[in-house]
Design a protein around this motif. Structure first.
Motif, PDB file in Angstrom:
ATOM      1  N   ARG A 156      30.213  15.178 -17.534  1.00  0.00           N
ATOM      2  CA  ARG A 156      29.416  13.986 -17.217  1.00  0.00           C
ATOM      3  C   ARG A 156      28.674  14.167 -15.895  1.00  0.00           C
ATOM      4  N   LYS A 157      29.405  14.660 -14.903  1.00  0.00           N
ATOM      5  CA  LYS A 157      28.807  14.882 -13.589  1.00  0.00           C
ATOM      6  C   LYS A 157      27.689  15.915 -13.681  1.00  0.00           C
ATOM      7  N   GLU A 158      27.952  16.999 -14.383  1.00  0.00           N
ATOM      8  CA  GLU A 158      26.949  18.055 -14.527  1.00  0.00           C
ATOM      9  C   GLU A 158      25.680  17.529 -15.201  1.00  0.00           C
ATOM     10  N   ILE A 167      20.219   4.963 -16.472  1.00  0.00           N
ATOM     11  CA  ILE A 167      19.746   4.231 -17.648  1.00  0.00           C
ATOM     12  C   ILE A 167      20.731   4.387 -18.788  1.00  0.00           C
ATOM     13  N   ASN A 168      21.026   5.618 -19.115  1.00  0.00           N
ATOM     14  CA  ASN A 168      21.904   5.886 -20.247  1.00  0.00           C
ATOM     15  C   ASN A 168      22.768   7.088 -19.903  1.00  0.00           C
ATOM     16  N   THR A 169      24.020   6.824 -19.550  1.00  0.00           N
ATOM     17  CA  THR A 169      24.914   7.907 -19.162  1.00  0.00           C
ATOM     18  C   THR A 169      26.169   7.887 -20.015  1.00  0.00           C
ATOM     19  N   ASP A 170      26.898   8.994 -19.966  1.00  0.00           N
ATOM     20  CA  ASP A 170      28.142   9.134 -20.722  1.00  0.00           C
ATOM     21  C   ASP A 170      27.927   8.894 -22.216  1.00  0.00           C
ATOM     22  N   THR A 191       0.818  -1.213   0.000  1.00  0.00           N
ATOM     23  CA  THR A 191       0.000   0.000   0.000  1.00  0.00           C
ATOM     24  C   THR A 191       0.859   1.275   0.000  1.00  0.00           C
ATOM     25  N   GLU A 192       2.178   1.135   0.005  1.00  0.00           N
ATOM     26  CA  GLU A 192       3.049   2.304  -0.003  1.00  0.00           C
ATOM     27  C   GLU A 192       2.882   3.061  -1.312  1.00  0.00           C
ATOM     28  N   LYS A 193       2.683   4.362  -1.222  1.00  0.00           N
ATOM     29  CA  LYS A 193       2.464   5.177  -2.405  1.00  0.00           C
ATOM     30  C   LYS A 193       3.809   5.676  -2.934  1.00  0.00           C
ATOM     31  N   LYS A 194       4.013   5.492  -4.214  1.00  0.00           N
ATOM     32  CA  LYS A 194       5.268   5.917  -4.818  1.00  0.00           C
ATOM     33  C   LYS A 194       5.044   6.238  -6.287  1.00  0.00           C
ATOM     34  N   ILE A 195       5.995   6.931  -6.854  1.00  0.00           N
ATOM     35  CA  ILE A 195       5.924   7.292  -8.267  1.00  0.00           C
ATOM     36  C   ILE A 195       7.281   7.033  -8.911  1.00  0.00           C
ATOM     37  N   GLU A 196       7.268   6.479 -10.108  1.00  0.00           N
ATOM     38  CA  GLU A 196       8.492   6.182 -10.847  1.00  0.00           C
ATOM     39  C   GLU A 196       8.541   7.054 -12.097  1.00  0.00           C
ATOM     40  N   VAL A 197       9.627   7.783 -12.265  1.00  0.00           N
ATOM     41  CA  VAL A 197       9.784   8.651 -13.439  1.00  0.00           C
ATOM     42  C   VAL A 197      11.220   8.575 -13.952  1.00  0.00           C
ATOM     43  N   THR A 198      11.407   8.977 -15.183  1.00  0.00           N
ATOM     44  CA  THR A 198      12.755   9.087 -15.751  1.00  0.00           C
ATOM     45  C   THR A 198      13.066  10.563 -15.982  1.00  0.00           C
ATOM     46  N   GLY A 199      14.325  10.887 -15.883  1.00  0.00           N
ATOM     47  CA  GLY A 199      14.774  12.249 -16.139  1.00  0.00           C
ATOM     48  C   GLY A 199      15.968  12.216 -17.070  1.00  0.00           C
ATOM     49  N   SER A 200      16.081  13.171 -17.948  1.00  0.00           N
ATOM     50  CA  SER A 200      17.206  13.212 -18.881  1.00  0.00           C
ATOM     51  C   SER A 200      17.725  14.641 -19.008  1.00  0.00           C
ATOM     52  N   ALA A 201      18.965  14.740 -19.419  1.00  0.00           N
ATOM     53  CA  ALA A 201      19.589  16.050 -19.613  1.00  0.00           C
ATOM     54  C   ALA A 201      20.646  15.934 -20.699  1.00  0.00           C
ATOM     55  N   GLU A 202      20.907  17.038 -21.355  1.00  0.00           N
ATOM     56  CA  GLU A 202      21.881  17.053 -22.444  1.00  0.00           C
ATOM     57  C   GLU A 202      22.557  18.412 -22.468  1.00  0.00           C
ATOM     58  N   ILE A 203      23.863  18.395 -22.570  1.00  0.00           N
ATOM     59  CA  ILE A 203      24.596  19.659 -22.695  1.00  0.00           C
ATOM     60  C   ILE A 203      25.485  19.587 -23.939  1.00  0.00           C
ATOM     61  N   GLU A 204      25.704  20.720 -24.533  1.00  0.00           N
ATOM     62  CA  GLU A 204      26.499  20.797 -25.750  1.00  0.00           C
ATOM     63  C   GLU A 204      27.812  21.501 -25.440  1.00  0.00           C
ATOM     64  N   ILE A 205      28.910  20.880 -25.815  1.00  0.00           N
ATOM     65  CA  ILE A 205      30.219  21.433 -25.505  1.00  0.00           C
ATOM     66  C   ILE A 205      31.090  21.492 -26.764  1.00  0.00           C
ATOM     67  N   THR A 206      32.084  22.355 -26.716  1.00  0.00           N
ATOM     68  CA  THR A 206      33.048  22.446 -27.813  1.00  0.00           C
ATOM     69  C   THR A 206      34.263  21.592 -27.459  1.00  0.00           C
ATOM     70  N   PRO A 207      34.612  20.632 -28.296  1.00  0.00           N
ATOM     71  CA  PRO A 207      35.748  19.754 -27.976  1.00  0.00           C
ATOM     72  C   PRO A 207      37.072  20.487 -27.990  1.00  0.00           C
ATOM     73  N   ASP A 208      37.934  20.133 -27.057  1.00  0.00           N
ATOM     74  CA  ASP A 208      39.299  20.682 -27.061  1.00  0.00           C
ATOM     75  C   ASP A 208      40.326  19.561 -27.200  1.00  0.00           C
ATOM     76  N   GLU A 209      39.859  18.380 -27.562  1.00  0.00           N
ATOM     77  CA  GLU A 209      40.741  17.248 -27.868  1.00  0.00           C
ATOM     78  C   GLU A 209      40.278  16.661 -29.199  1.00  0.00           C
ATOM     79  N   ARG A 251      24.989  13.375 -22.947  1.00  0.00           N
ATOM     80  CA  ARG A 251      23.628  13.084 -22.496  1.00  0.00           C
ATOM     81  C   ARG A 251      23.641  12.097 -21.330  1.00  0.00           C
ATOM     82  N   ALA A 252      22.685  12.275 -20.431  1.00  0.00           N
ATOM     83  CA  ALA A 252      22.520  11.354 -19.306  1.00  0.00           C
ATOM     84  C   ALA A 252      21.030  11.136 -19.070  1.00  0.00           C
TER      85      ALA A 252
END
Length: 234
Positions: free
Chosen positions: A152-154, A187-190, A27-45, A224-225
C-alpha cells in the motif's frame, strides 16, 4: 479626534493589507493533477471455507463433533497452525419439524469453518482426511498478502511521484517551472482488483479439483492508489 483618526487609519491599513493578500491569492499560479499507480502481487494469504454437515450412516448419525475433530487433526497434520482454522457459522435443520418430532437422529447440524493458508497445495490432503459424506461444500473466499501494508505504501508513493512527473511536463510545456507542493489528497487508495471468489466442489481424489486449485494459485492481486495534488508554478 486624534484617536478616531488613528483608528480609521489603522482600519484602512488592515483593509489594504487584506485586499493585497486576497489579490495575491487570486493571481497565484498553480496546477492541479491526479496521479495513479498499480502494482501486481502474488497473494500469500488464501481464505478457504469448509462447510461440514451431520449425516446418517445407516441408522446412526455421524456427529458434527466427529467431523470437526477430523478436520482439526488434518489441519495440524498438514503443518498448518491450528489458530488458522476458525468457526464461521453454525446452523441446523430438522427433516420432520412439521410433524414436531423430537428424534435427535432427524436433527442435522452443520458448521462452517474458515481456513487461512499461504498456498493451496495441502488442501486435497486436508479434505481427504475428513469423511467425504460430511463435507457439504468448500469455497475460496478471499486473497490477501502478509506484506499488504508495504505494498500500500509503495503504491501511494508511486502515485504521488506520477502526479509530480505529470505536473512537471505539463508546466514545462508552457515554459514554466514547477514549484512546491501545496496540497495532497488521497482519492482512491487501498483498492484491490476485483478477484471474484471461486467455488471449488470437493470430490475425493478428483483431478479436476487439483487443476482448479492450480489455476487459482496463479491469480494475482492488483493494489491501486490514486492521489490529487496541487503544485505551485514558479
Amino acid at each position: 479626534m486624534k484617536k478616531v483618526m488613528l483608528l480609521a487609519a489603522g482600519l484602512f491599513l488592515a483593509m489594504s493589507t487584506f485586499a493585497q493578500t486576497a489579490n495575491n491569492k487570486t493571481t497565484e499560479k498553480k496546477i492541479e493533477v491526479t496521479g495513479s499507480a498499480e502494482i501486481e502481487i502474488t497473494p500469500d494469504e488464501i481464505y478457504f471455507n469448509i462447510s461440514l454437515k451431520e449425516y446418517l450412516k445407516g441408522k446412526s448419525k455421524v456427529e458434527i463433533t466427529t467431523l470437526e475433530k477430523q478436520l482439526q487433526k488434518a489441519v495440524v497434520d498438514a503443518g498448518i497452525p491450528k489458530e488458522n482454522l476458525t468457526v464461521e457459522n453454525v446452523s441446523g435443520y430438522n427433516y420432520d419439524y412439521l410433524n414436531k418430532k423430537k428424534n435427535p437422529q432427524e436433527f442435522m447440524a452443520s458448521k462452517q469453518f474458515r481456513l487461512k493458508l499461504n498456498k493451496l497445495d495441502k488442501i486435497n490432503i486436508i479434505l481427504g482426511a475428513v469423511d467425504a459424506e460430511g463435507i457439504e461444500s468448500t469455497r475460496i473466499t478471499g486473497y490477501s498478502s502478509s506484506k499488504m501494508e508495504e505494498y500500500r505504501k509503495e503504491t501511494k508513493i508511486k502515485a504521488l511521484q506520477a502526479a509530480k512527473a505529470k505536473a512537471g511536463y505539463m508546466v514545462g510545456a508552457i515554459g514554466e517551472q514547477l514549484g512546491g507542493i501545496i496540497e495532497i489528497q488521497e482519492i482512491n487508495t487501498d483498492s484491490y482488483s476485483d478477484v471474484r471468489p471461486m467455488a471449488v466442489n470437493y470430490m475425493a481424489k478428483s483431478a479436476d479439483m487439483a487443476g482448479g486449485i492450480s489455476d487459482v494459485e496463479s491469480k494475482t492481486i492488483k493494489v491501486r492508489a490514486e492521489v490529487r495534488t496541487v503544485f505551485g508554478i514558479k
